[in-house]
Design a protein around this motif. Structure first.
Motif, PDB file in Angstrom:
ATOM      1  N   ALA A 187      57.437  98.137  20.846  1.00  0.00           N
ATOM      2  CA  ALA A 187      57.129  98.216  22.279  1.00  0.00           C
ATOM      3  C   ALA A 187      57.220  96.852  22.949  1.00  0.00           C
ATOM      4  O   ALA A 187      57.761  96.720  24.054  1.00  0.00           O
ATOM      5  N   GLN A 188      56.709  95.813  22.286  1.00  0.00           N
ATOM      6  CA  GLN A 188      56.728  94.489  22.897  1.00  0.00           C
ATOM      7  C   GLN A 188      58.137  93.902  22.915  1.00  0.00           C
ATOM      8  O   GLN A 188      58.525  93.216  23.874  1.00  0.00           O
ATOM      9  N   VAL A 189      58.910  94.160  21.876  1.00  0.00           N
ATOM     10  CA  VAL A 189      60.305  93.707  21.866  1.00  0.00           C
ATOM     11  C   VAL A 189      61.057  94.339  23.029  1.00  0.00           C
ATOM     12  O   VAL A 189      61.842  93.671  23.728  1.00  0.00           O
ATOM     13  N   LYS A 190      60.813  95.609  23.270  1.00  0.00           N
ATOM     14  CA  LYS A 190      61.477  96.307  24.373  1.00  0.00           C
ATOM     15  C   LYS A 190      61.122  95.676  25.719  1.00  0.00           C
ATOM     16  O   LYS A 190      61.986  95.497  26.587  1.00  0.00           O
ATOM     17  N   VAL A 191      59.859  95.329  25.899  1.00  0.00           N
ATOM     18  CA  VAL A 191      59.422  94.701  27.150  1.00  0.00           C
ATOM     19  C   VAL A 191      60.147  93.378  27.358  1.00  0.00           C
ATOM     20  O   VAL A 191      60.664  93.091  28.455  1.00  0.00           O
TER      21      VAL A 191
END
Length: 466
Positions: A187-191
């Motif tokens: 999720a954080q990589v996507k952000v």
């Protein structure tokens, strides 16, 4: 009078240590002139670029060599008396640097990116510097995301929600982070990738840096591991539309740096004798072969019609005795002055075709079309194939990944994505001390968190079974 003088003398004695202490403290407060304080490292936009280059420098072929060593795509020849036998034989533990050093490689890159981002935040930019600053921010966010993804591929307990992942470091700090779950890291990589994409100028086309297509390529690979098939198709399509496959005439030149067709992002290598990939990993100076292509891999190729075979694998009948007659030809370089000095290809359009094919197979799309397109670009006289069912199609896609992406760092992680064992041929395991089959229940199916990290960081935990 004498009494007064004695009293004053005592006062001077008492004042002397205080004076010395005061002077000493003043000297200790002096800032060194031969080094830069962390607060003064990033003084202008040029310094940010230097920090960014430092983050890029952390990436290297060890991103790929882990997968090559422990999978079924390479073998350990008898002539190798100096190579990494513990990794090949699946004897590694948390104390083996051969599989744990990559953990620190990733976090060195992440740390450098975070420091440069903090320095960029502190600058007041305008005009051309602001434009350049936005580009650098995009690159820093993207390379930080890339390192997190690579760490996740290597050290996650498994690729599913709830599984132990790796710490996601949002900012630079000296801390003792716990491991984030797989889905939290994703999720954080996507952000961060979305933020990077919004800032990345379309005009940046230098393939030795992260560009807009490179960000889409990272997004596509991430979606594949997340099993987010819609995103995998969408982002892979972005890359495919921006960079067509190399044709048959162009393809061999990719691996000698004669051209960079279909290359999305590469690590530039320059020089004459240092950082030679061919000598560094596959062979040693003096002609000793450290790792050779596995017979299992060799058997998958049409040696006559598949142009990948000669580009990837060399057969040398003059090598006799204990010497391997098969050698890795991929990355061997193209000049006599710098053998093995070849740019490292981190993302290619071919991978995007395979990502989209797999995602389409999982979501009833035209997977056979992408698979046939790739094969037709690589195999002379190829006739389109059809597949009886989804299982047959997925198996064909995995075989194609095995061939197309050989020695690029995917095979071991591909098997792990499907919870499939690593199965070597007996001939490829002749020097493996019985390491023929690695199943998901064994500890070595996931790489261990380094022992030093476990000792220092009391908030982290080890992968199962170590």
């Amino acid at each position: 009078m004498l009494k007064t003088m004695k009293h004053q003398y005592k006062k001077y004695i008492l004042l002397l240590p205080a004076l010395v202490l005061s002077v000493s403290c003043t000297k200790l407060d002096l800032k060194p002139t031969d080094t830069l304080s962390p607060d003064n490292v990033y003084r202008n936009i040029s310094d940010i670029n230097k920090g960014l280059i430092g983050a890029y420098a952390a990436a290297d072929y060890d991103m790929s060599s882990l997968s090559v060593t422990v999978s079924d795509e390479a073998t350990f020849p008898t002539e190798n008396i100096v190579g990494n036998s513990d990794a090949f034989r699946w004897l590694y533990t948390a104390s083996n640097g051969s599989v744990t050093s990559f953990y620190y490689t990733c976090y060195i890159g992440i740390d450098r990116a975070n420091r440069a981002l903090a320095g960029l935040d502190a600058l007041k930019l305008s005009g051309a510097d602001l434009t350049l600053g936005n580009q650098y921010r995009a690159e820093l966010l993207a390379i930080k995301s890339y390192f997190h993804l690579e760490a996740l591929r290597a050290y996650a307990a498994s690729y599913q929600n709830g599984a132990l992942g790796v710490p996601y470091m949002k900012t630079f700090s000296i801390s003792y982070p716990a491991r984030d779950n797989f889905e939290a890291v994703v999720a954080q990589v996507k952000v961060d990738l979305l933020a990077a994409k919004a800032l990345m100028p379309a005009g940046l086309t230098d393939k030795s840096r992260i560009t807009a297509p490179a960000i889409a390529a990272i997004q596509a690979r991430l979606a594949l591991y997340e099993k987010n098939w819609a995103d995998a198709i969408r982002y892979a399509t972005e890359v495919i539309n921006s960079a067509p496959l190399a044709n048959k005439a162009q393809f061999p030149g990719i691996w000698t740096d004669a051209n960079d067709n279909e290359v999305i992002w590469k690590l530039k290598r320059v020089g004459t004798t240092n950082s030679r990939l061919g000598d560094f990993f596959y062979r040693q100076t003096g002609g000793i072969v450290l790792y050779a292509p596995a017979q299992k891999l060799i058997n998958t190729f049409d040696k006559v019609n598949d142009i990948r075979y000669a580009a990837y694998i060399k057969f040398d009948p003059s090598r006799t005795g204990f010497k391997s007659q098969y050698l890795v030809n991929k990355y061997i370089g193209g000049t006599s002055t710098a053998p093995g000095l070849t740019d490292i290809k981190l993302f290619r359009t071919a991978e995007m075709y395979l990502i989209r094919a797999e995602a389409e197979a999982e979501s009833t799309g035209d997977a056979a079309g992408d698979l046939n397109t790739l094969r037709a670009a690589r195999i002379n006289g190829y006739t389109n194939a059809s597949f009886a069912d989804k299982a047959a199609l997925i198996d064909a896609i995995y075989t194609e990944r095995f061939k197309e992406l050989a020695f690029e760092g995917h095979r071991f992680f591909d098997l792990k994505r499907r919870n499939m064992p690593v199965q070597r041929l007996a001939a490829d395991a002749a020097n493996a001390s019985g390491a023929v089959l690695l199943v998901p229940e064994q500890a070595q199916y996931a790489f261990p968190i380094p022992a030093q990290e476990m000792q220092i960081n009391k908030n982290t935990v080890q992968n199962p079974n170590y």
